[in-house]
Write an enzyme that holds these catalytic residues in place. Sequence first.
Site, PDB file in Angstrom:
ATOM      1  N   GLU A 198       0.819  -1.211   0.000  1.00  0.00           N
ATOM      2  CA  GLU A 198       0.000   0.000   0.000  1.00  0.00           C
ATOM      3  C   GLU A 198       0.849   1.256   0.000  1.00  0.00           C
ATOM      4  O   GLU A 198       1.967   1.254   0.517  1.00  0.00           O
ATOM      5  CB  GLU A 198      -0.837   0.041   1.277  1.00  0.00           C
ATOM      6  CG  GLU A 198      -1.827  -1.059   1.412  1.00  0.00           C
ATOM      7  CD  GLU A 198      -2.526  -1.025   2.769  1.00  0.00           C
ATOM      8  OE1 GLU A 198      -3.308  -1.940   3.017  1.00  0.00           O
ATOM      9  OE2 GLU A 198      -2.277  -0.095   3.558  1.00  0.00           O
ATOM     10  N   CYS A 233      -2.168   1.193   8.587  1.00  0.00           N
ATOM     11  CA  CYS A 233      -1.225   0.510   7.720  1.00  0.00           C
ATOM     12  C   CYS A 233      -1.602  -0.957   7.553  1.00  0.00           C
ATOM     13  O   CYS A 233      -1.788  -1.677   8.514  1.00  0.00           O
ATOM     14  CB  CYS A 233       0.139   0.728   8.362  1.00  0.00           C
ATOM     15  SG  CYS A 233       1.309  -0.565   8.400  1.00  0.00           S
TER      16      CYS A 233
HETATM   17  N1  SAH Z   1       7.661  -0.508  10.675  1.00  0.00           N
HETATM   18  C1  SAH Z   1       7.809   0.882  10.843  1.00  0.00           C
HETATM   19  C2  SAH Z   1       7.083   1.708   9.809  1.00  0.00           C
HETATM   20  C3  SAH Z   1       5.765   1.216   9.366  1.00  0.00           C
HETATM   21  S1  SAH Z   1       4.484   1.268  10.572  1.00  0.00           S
HETATM   22  C4  SAH Z   1       7.401   1.291  12.229  1.00  0.00           C
HETATM   23  O1  SAH Z   1       6.832   0.480  12.962  1.00  0.00           O
HETATM   24  O2  SAH Z   1       7.698   2.420  12.606  1.00  0.00           O
HETATM   25  C5  SAH Z   1       4.149   3.026  10.580  1.00  0.00           C
HETATM   26  C6  SAH Z   1       3.523   3.547  11.844  1.00  0.00           C
HETATM   27  O3  SAH Z   1       2.150   3.142  11.935  1.00  0.00           O
HETATM   28  C7  SAH Z   1       4.213   3.060  13.095  1.00  0.00           C
HETATM   29  O4  SAH Z   1       4.413   4.121  14.005  1.00  0.00           O
HETATM   30  C8  SAH Z   1       3.199   2.070  13.636  1.00  0.00           C
HETATM   31  O5  SAH Z   1       3.363   1.838  14.981  1.00  0.00           O
HETATM   32  C9  SAH Z   1       1.897   2.736  13.263  1.00  0.00           C
HETATM   33  N2  SAH Z   1       0.722   1.880  13.316  1.00  0.00           N
HETATM   34  C10 SAH Z   1       0.609   0.597  12.949  1.00  0.00           C
HETATM   35  N3  SAH Z   1      -0.644   0.149  13.169  1.00  0.00           N
HETATM   36  C11 SAH Z   1      -1.343   1.181  13.690  1.00  0.00           C
HETATM   37  C12 SAH Z   1      -2.682   1.357  14.126  1.00  0.00           C
HETATM   38  N4  SAH Z   1      -3.579   0.364  14.095  1.00  0.00           N
HETATM   39  N5  SAH Z   1      -3.041   2.569  14.590  1.00  0.00           N
HETATM   40  C13 SAH Z   1      -2.165   3.588  14.637  1.00  0.00           C
HETATM   41  N6  SAH Z   1      -0.888   3.494  14.254  1.00  0.00           N
HETATM   42  C14 SAH Z   1      -0.470   2.300  13.778  1.00  0.00           C
HETATM   43 FE1  SF4 Z   2       5.927  -3.905  11.249  1.00  0.00          FE
HETATM   44 FE2  SF4 Z   2       5.249  -3.157  13.697  1.00  0.00          FE
HETATM   45 FE3  SF4 Z   2       5.772  -1.298  11.820  1.00  0.00          FE
HETATM   46 FE4  SF4 Z   2       3.544  -2.820  11.680  1.00  0.00          FE
HETATM   47  S1  SF4 Z   2       4.053  -1.312  13.260  1.00  0.00           S
HETATM   48  S2  SF4 Z   2       4.903  -2.338  10.019  1.00  0.00           S
HETATM   49  S3  SF4 Z   2       4.311  -4.784  12.488  1.00  0.00           S
HETATM   50  S4  SF4 Z   2       7.176  -2.802  12.725  1.00  0.00           S
END
Ligand code: SAH
Ligand code: SF4
Length: 424
Positions: free
Chosen positions: A170, A411
């Site tokens: 995405e 995400c």
């Molecule tokens: N893996 C990296 C980048 C991708 S996730 C990371 O974890 O930073 C990007 C952001 O979206 C991260 O801060 C993650 O914690 C957040 N995220 C994932 N799922 C989420 C959700 N359900 N609600 C809010 N933020 C979320």
């Molecule tokens: Fe991966 Fe965690 Fe980032 Fe989701 S929030 S993309 S599981 S590292």
Amino acid sequence: MREAHRRHMNNQDSKIKVDRTAIADEVRSLYKETQKNPQQLALDAGNEDSSNIHTSTRQPSCSCINAAHTAALCKQEASQKVEIRSLNHDQLTYALTSMGEPAFRVKQIEAWLWQKNARSFDDMTNLSKKLRLQLKEKFALYSPALVSKQVSQDGSRKYLLRFQDGVMAECVGMPTKNKLAICVSTQAGCAIGCVFCATGKAGLTRSLTGYEIYEQALFIQDDFQMRVASAVLMGQGEPLTNYNASIFALKMMNSASGLGVGARHLTISTCGILPNIIKFSHEKEQFTLAVSLHSAVQSTRDYLMPGVKRFNLQHLHDTMNLYVEATGRRPTYEYALIKGVNDTDEELAALCDFCAGTLAHVNLIQLNKIDDSPFLPTSEKRAEHFVKTLKRFGVEATIRHSRGADIDAACGQLKQKVVGKKRI
Ligand code: SAH
Ligand code: SF4
């Protein structure tokens, strides 16, 4: 870190040393280890760093003595067409000069590939028909296919793209008046397994290559007919377990022969792969860094983010100090407030302890509700209390309202809706 929090963390894990020098040494030696064996870290995380597009492990090794004539070109001679964007500047120059073309053709072709988003060699109208045909015979030029697109009331657009081998990821475009911010994925899925994240729940399919990360930006730019003003590697996947490809994409976004976006407007978001945070701090461009913290209490963080358990909070804290020392830049901590899990007074105290006295900005995120998840977002009032308290401790904090709330904003949500729980 303040003494109270140090004690609190020590109670949880008596093995944690409080000697700052020892910890800094440990982080440095972790870094050295991964320098000796750069694949190890990614492999440990259950992932293979797809590496820079030019040295992809998916290409066969090359025994050729010509430096520019590398694995990619040898593979081509073994009769398979090579994706033209997997060649770096030297390799493309070598390929074109061996076809008898002058050096300036390289620039023309690179502009089509990295700026004008040519979808086929026929688009390259300033090249002769003969050359376009020769290129077509020699190289492949793939573009991702659009599987699904959602448009939010706030103007943001979320896309699900399918790459050449069928894997999907995405990306999102978020326009303001005259600026386009984008968010792109670095992996199809993710091995870290954060329990609140739709991508983490689906597991990892594979890392994206550098140009697959980059071309998401071109795709969004074309769809909006607007130049990208800023980009975050904050879509699906963990960029620091796909280090070379992620850095390649950032460098191309920054480059004058790519998107030309200022380095300070290019951000990597990581769950906290510490050795690669140190590595990132030595990149010469002034890229910015966001770290997903989500809790400053070890047991809560371990529960929420099981894939980064081995990097404890003390090490994270010290690594971030080293990052600030090396770059002078302020990192952001991402903190998605989850009702009853990380929004308690104890969690707030630990968060203040973790951040107080350091250069940091805390982004308090509204949790996006994902399907089959027990987690709920915290109230607005509670989020404001967090902001006020952090500010009292001298820590910059803001509440980030997620855009595109009406279009499966979290995400990995769109992909999960389209492909279910399959790993694609
Ligand atoms: N893996 C990296 C980048 C991708 S996730 C990371 O974890 O930073 C990007 C952001 O979206 C991260 O801060 C993650 O914690 C957040 N995220 C994932 N799922 C989420 C959700 N359900 N609600 C809010 N933020 C979320
Ligand atoms: Fe991966 Fe965690 Fe980032 Fe989701 S929030 S993309 S599981 S590292």
